[in-house]
Design an enzyme around this catalytic site. Sequence first.
Site, short mmCIF file in Angstrom:
data_model
loop_
_atom_site.label_atom_id
_atom_site.label_comp_id
_atom_site.label_asym_id
_atom_site.label_seq_id
_atom_site.Cartn_x
_atom_site.Cartn_y
_atom_site.Cartn_z
N ASP A 37 0.86 -0.88 -0.09
CA ASP A 37 -0.08 -0.04 -0.01
C ASP A 37 0.94 1.30 0.05
O ASP A 37 0.50 2.23 -0.57
CB ASP A 37 -0.78 0.01 1.12
CG ASP A 37 -0.26 -0.24 2.43
OD1 ASP A 37 0.69 -0.65 2.60
OD2 ASP A 37 -0.96 0.22 3.28
N GLY A 130 -4.37 -7.73 13.85
CA GLY A 130 -4.23 -7.37 12.45
C GLY A 130 -5.43 -7.49 11.84
O GLY A 130 -5.47 -7.58 10.40
N LEU A 131 -6.66 -7.48 12.10
CA LEU A 131 -7.86 -7.52 11.69
C LEU A 131 -8.63 -5.96 11.65
O LEU A 131 -9.88 -6.17 11.46
CB LEU A 131 -8.66 -8.40 12.39
CG LEU A 131 -8.14 -9.86 12.42
CD1 LEU A 131 -9.28 -10.72 12.79
CD2 LEU A 131 -7.97 -10.40 10.76
N SER A 133 -9.57 -3.78 13.98
CA SER A 133 -10.28 -3.39 15.04
C SER A 133 -10.37 -1.60 15.26
O SER A 133 -11.58 -1.15 15.59
CB SER A 133 -9.94 -3.91 16.27
OG SER A 133 -8.75 -3.65 16.82
N GLU A 166 -6.68 8.71 12.38
CA GLU A 166 -5.77 8.07 12.91
C GLU A 166 -4.34 8.33 12.81
O GLU A 166 -3.46 8.44 13.49
CB GLU A 166 -5.98 6.77 12.14
CG GLU A 166 -5.12 5.55 13.11
CD GLU A 166 -5.58 4.19 13.16
OE1 GLU A 166 -5.04 3.14 13.31
OE2 GLU A 166 -6.86 3.84 12.51
N ASP A 178 -7.45 -0.06 5.58
CA ASP A 178 -8.17 -0.73 6.66
C ASP A 178 -9.67 0.04 6.83
O ASP A 178 -10.50 -0.74 6.76
CB ASP A 178 -7.62 -0.51 8.03
CG ASP A 178 -6.11 -1.28 8.25
OD1 ASP A 178 -5.93 -2.02 7.14
OD2 ASP A 178 -5.50 -1.00 9.18
N TYR A 227 9.59 -1.21 10.48
CA TYR A 227 8.60 -0.72 9.63
C TYR A 227 9.18 0.41 8.53
O TYR A 227 9.06 0.07 7.44
CB TYR A 227 7.62 -0.32 10.12
CG TYR A 227 6.40 0.50 9.27
CD1 TYR A 227 5.39 -0.07 8.29
CD2 TYR A 227 6.43 1.99 8.78
CE1 TYR A 227 4.69 0.37 7.54
CE2 TYR A 227 5.52 2.50 8.28
CZ TYR A 227 4.74 1.74 7.54
OH TYR A 227 3.62 2.27 6.42
#
Length: 385
Positions: A37, A130-131, A133, A166, A178, A227
């Site tokens: 991404d 990693g879903l 939330s 965010e 996300d 990262y």
Amino acid sequence: MNIIDQLAVTYREKFGHTPAHIARAPGRVNLLGEHVDYNDGFVLPAAIDRATYVAFSPTNARHSTLWAVDLHQKASFSLETIPSKTQADSSPLPEWALYPAGVMWALSEENLIVPNLNAVYSSNVPQGSGLSSSASIEMAFMIAWQMLGNWTLPSMQRALLGQKAENKYVGVNCGIMDQFASACGKRDHALYLDCRSFEWQTVPLPNDIAIVVADTSVPRSLSDSAYNERRSACEEGARLLGAKSLRDVRVEDFHRNKNRLPEMIARRAQHVVEEIQRAEQSVFLLKQDNVKAFGRLMNECHDSLRDLYEVSCPELNVMVNLARELDGCYGARLTGAGFGGCTVNLVAQSAAETFARELAQRYEHETNKEPRVYICHADDGAGVV
């Protein structure tokens, strides 16, 4: 009692009346297109049938009051206290409250009406796995304020404002995927997103497959430094190859020129260039109902993340290897940033229950860690229940 009924009961306990509305926003799993991404690549997430639910009503109070049911905590804030990240009593906002407060802030920055509300919320999206939330919380509150403010935004614009909340308010450097998946999901479909242009399309998933998410019980631990190292390596790889980003480098051109790159940068870049190609191929394969070939791409993705991008961990590798041995599994890979968290497995619907049970048993036997395994299906994006 299901989560919606329980939330309505809790709202009445906290505020003394029935909530006016209940909003829902799903978590997401990424099927293909991992760590691309931020390289302007293509991703293929799906919203899943695990979600955050918010029961809410308008209030005449001078601040919004929120109860996080799962945490047994309360917070209150208003447009006046949001800039200082404090509550109505001047105490600091707890971390969980930064997400809805950030949504209120982002909407106010667009001069949209964001009335104060009373709300209770709960989620069955596992946290820290990693879903997404946090994105589901943002998108659920986005729907709440859209209802109360009597304005309407397209789903992608809601996603972009959630990302802004965010990034700029909470302080987490996430991409758009996300919030996009949570806002734009469609039942029984994956979502194919161009991370450069933000153009997207829905892609039907086969009727006879299940998405099985397996949580390793190892919290994700991709540090900021790890990262940033990978992101910098990708940028340097693109520069050395004379491209704006690795999205602009074709696979055959990369292999012809990869000797120009330092070894580590070449490994990182190879994953990205080939993963972008896998994501592009995936749409054709799904439209052809070619689940076996799609599953092979998922397997290739994991092997690349393990060997080239180096973001896997022993537990993720064990979970993937065990899954690939079980009947009904078309493909298995880590999903999310890596270094812990979940795997995603594409499994024949008829085998899903047995697959989930056996995978959990075998993983616990191998690692002495108790996993959580969820049988999921692609679901609709954020809206009112």
